[in-house]
Design an enzyme around this catalytic site. Sequence first.
Site, PDB file in Angstrom:
ATOM      1  N   HIS A 116       0.853  -1.179   0.000  1.00  0.00           N
ATOM      2  CA  HIS A 116       0.000   0.000   0.000  1.00  0.00           C
ATOM      3  C   HIS A 116       0.892   1.233   0.000  1.00  0.00           C
ATOM      4  CE1 HIS A 116       0.850   0.524   4.261  1.00  0.00           C
ATOM      5  NE2 HIS A 116       0.395  -0.687   4.501  1.00  0.00           N
ATOM      6  N   ALA A 162      17.961 -19.025   4.620  1.00  0.00           N
ATOM      7  CA  ALA A 162      17.076 -18.727   5.736  1.00  0.00           C
ATOM      8  C   ALA A 162      17.272 -17.299   6.233  1.00  0.00           C
ATOM      9  CB  ALA A 162      17.317 -19.718   6.874  1.00  0.00           C
ATOM     10  N   ARG A 185      26.236 -16.954  -4.886  1.00  0.00           N
ATOM     11  CA  ARG A 185      26.942 -17.673  -5.949  1.00  0.00           C
ATOM     12  C   ARG A 185      25.910 -18.193  -6.938  1.00  0.00           C
ATOM     13  NH1 ARG A 185      26.948 -21.307  -1.628  1.00  0.00           N
ATOM     14  NH2 ARG A 185      26.014 -23.353  -2.057  1.00  0.00           N
TER      15      ARG A 185
END
Length: 576
Positions: A116, A162, A185
């Site tokens: 938004h 992660a 990489r």
Amino acid sequence: MGLGQELSAEHFDHCPWLFAEEATEEQRAAQRERQRSIGGDSETGERCYVAQSAAVFPDQLRLGDDSYIAAHAYVTGELTTGTDCTLNPFTVVRGTVALGKGVRIGAHTSLLGFNHSMAPDRPVFQQPHSSRGITVGDDVWIGSHVVVVDGVTIGDHCVIGAGAVVTKDLPAWTVAAGNPARPVRDRRDAKATSAAGTARTARTGHDGDVLARFAETARAQAADVLGRCWDGEGYADRPGTAPTVRAHCDAVEIADLLLGTAPEQLDTSDHVQRLAALQDPDTGLVPEFGEPLPAPDDDGFLGEGAALYHVLSVGYALDLLGSSFPHPVRGVREMTASQLIARLEGLPWRDGAWGAGAWIDTWATAAHWNLRYANGDGTRPGSLEALFGWLLTRADPWSGMWGRPSPVAGRLQVVNGYYRLTRGSFAQFGLPVPHPRRAVDAVLDHARDVRHFGAGQENACNVLDVAHPLWLCTRQLGGGTGDGGYRSAEIRAWAERQLDAALRRWQDGRGFGFGPGTSGPGPEPGLQGTEMWLAIIWLLADLLGRSDALGYRPRGIHRPEPAHDGPDGHDGPPQG
């Protein structure tokens, strides 16, 4: 849960890959009804699974064959997936999102295909929404705790580490990590960064596929590993032993690591209530079940016993559960800089470096909890700076460590104490360790000691206490363990051997044993061994550049990232 027993709907919600082969006809009928009840413009393919606990309220849903939406996922807007796509527990997919074939989305990851505006002419909640959408290609692995924002396209064959925050498009075959996510990489590059590393990968066989299969097995069996150690009232490290505080905390860590949720034996709120209620409101410490707290020392802080480690284990278990200690640790909050220096000088550095390091680990972790939750009233002025100042000036420039080797145990006490000391202080607060090259030298010398690392001698404590310092120091030195890294060939060779041995230790439905002999809980599989070896495997795999294949990353006691800002209030250097 034993083999051959019917799996529950809750089990399938968290391990939906088991549904196609192990569900009863009644459960299949219930799943068909679940899919019909989704509402909106929805279509699901063959052999799909949508968890009962998932909040799925789409405007449009197209779920390809052999795909699933796992426990507590939150799906709104328009989601289209190809075949073999997985939304793991607690994922959030909102707005307009299109996934290709074979996409894996880790637990607690958010794909936010809407936005938004934020013009200053009106409050944020009144701003209009927009949606450019998110597009994810084929064969993409998005790790746990990732955020992908609106407008991003992720190309085919990408892997997202992660904790990344993806704000820009990523071309095909990119391995990306960080906040904001940056290419690390090309996935097509050799898994190892040298010909020798490639040869070792082929010889030992634990490439990404093997690591991924191990992690999938561990996740599928995590409920059984936890269930065998629950006696109906509490968690014991191993069946037949008494419940302990640490066992409960280890169960929380294992469930968070593998399942992205709290152990199923209790509701999350019950886990929090049980653990938080254990804390003594006067001292802020946690005694063992049925045992009184030892009398505090003159400075108000305990000198030994299980209560010291519980500052780590209970604190991090509560943190993983979204809570915290209800009380500060008084002895740390009230200890002056001069009292702390006197205590540091009196620790048994000559003949008990492990105990000295463990004490510092506990003190610094208590300071972390106090500072994090006590509105700045966590320590006396100057005490945390005194800790790091003392450690920096007392580190041996020849070994990078604190304490001295002994003829009987070699560097065992020194290296194991180094791990505990640096874990709670430098690593936890994101500060560089002194003399990292010398520390690597000392750790590698210790790792050749056959008294502790001969055939069949390794236990979880000793391997962890080498793996973490090597990981910490190589990250600080830069270059990691690839070509050009300090003593990289030796570090990689050691990590290869240990990873190969560690993966072989898993026992189906039971987890890992701590290790041989009488140290720790011994060789029988249990919660402590399982929690520690899962973290060790991540560290070893990350030393080899392959941890992405595991799909998990420690977030508790053995987290690679700092847990707190440095003592001056500024962020320390990245540790992961």
